[in-house]
Design an enzyme around this catalytic site. Structure first.
Site, short mmCIF file in Angstrom:
data_model
loop_
_atom_site.label_atom_id
_atom_site.label_comp_id
_atom_site.label_asym_id
_atom_site.label_seq_id
_atom_site.Cartn_x
_atom_site.Cartn_y
_atom_site.Cartn_z
CB ALA A 57 38.04 -47.97 -14.09
CG ASP A 58 31.48 -48.21 -12.12
OD1 ASP A 58 31.52 -47.10 -11.53
OD2 ASP A 58 30.62 -49.07 -11.88
#
Length: 192
Positions: free
Chosen positions: A66-67
């Site tokens: 995730a970012d």
């Protein structure tokens, strides 16, 4: 199938734990530099996928990357490098609405099948007095956080409006994560 979180983020670890998942943590050293002319949505999706693809495991696993980034006036505001950058970001966010984008990627290690999505949440700050910003930056809370704030911390008391998924702003939109995990698990079920 084992779940691996490709991040050492305490916030992501907490959200997965609260959702009842058992998982391993394998932090990655993924380059999070935005490419020239790269749209914010494409950026968070690309980095999330790179994180999920960077984990190596010999066991069957679902790997979650995730970012998160904050977008103001079309510009990504990443993690501030120092107090001056954090102060500048918070002054820019003061009294304004901005977007928080989180890219989510899940890769199945057995066949490298991936699912990637992103989520958008609109967040509005109250006017932030210069003295409050200085005190907040001095607290250290803005560091390591996109846009120089943590909604689940002191900055959350200065947010007047949120449209969308709260957990997305924390750093992991759990409804999207659960949906992608379910999709990948369903692909494993034998067809009759």
């Amino acid at each position: 199938m084992k779940l691996i979180l490709a991040s050492a983020s305490p916030r992501r670890i907490e959200l997965l734990t609260l959702a009842g998942y058992a998982f391993d943590v394998q932090a990655t050293d993924t380059d999070e530099t935005q490419l020239p002319q790269e749209a914010p949505e494409a950026y968070v999706r690309r980095v999330a996928l790179a994180k999920a693809q960077s984990v190596v495991t010999c066991e069957p696993a679902l790997i979650l990357g995730a970012d998160t980034t904050v977008v103001l006036d079309g510009e990504c505001l990443g993690k501030p490098g120092d107090a001056e950058a954090a102060t500048h970001m918070l002054h820019r966010l003061s009294g304004r609405s901005h977007e928080v984008l989180t890219g989510v990627a899940i890769r199945r290690s057995t066949d490298a099948v991936c699912r990637v999505t992103h989520e958008r949440t609109l967040v509005t700050f109250d006017d932030l007095p210069a003295a409050w910003i200085a005190d907040y930056v001095a607290s250290g809370e803005p560091f390591g956080k996109a846009g120089a704030y943590a909604i689940q911390g002191r900055a959350g008391t200065r947010i007047t409006r949120i449209e969308g998924n709260y957990h997305n702003v924390v750093g992991l939109p759990m409804a999207s994560v659960i949906r992608l995990l379910d999709e990948l698990r369903l692909l494993d079920e034998p067809r009759s």
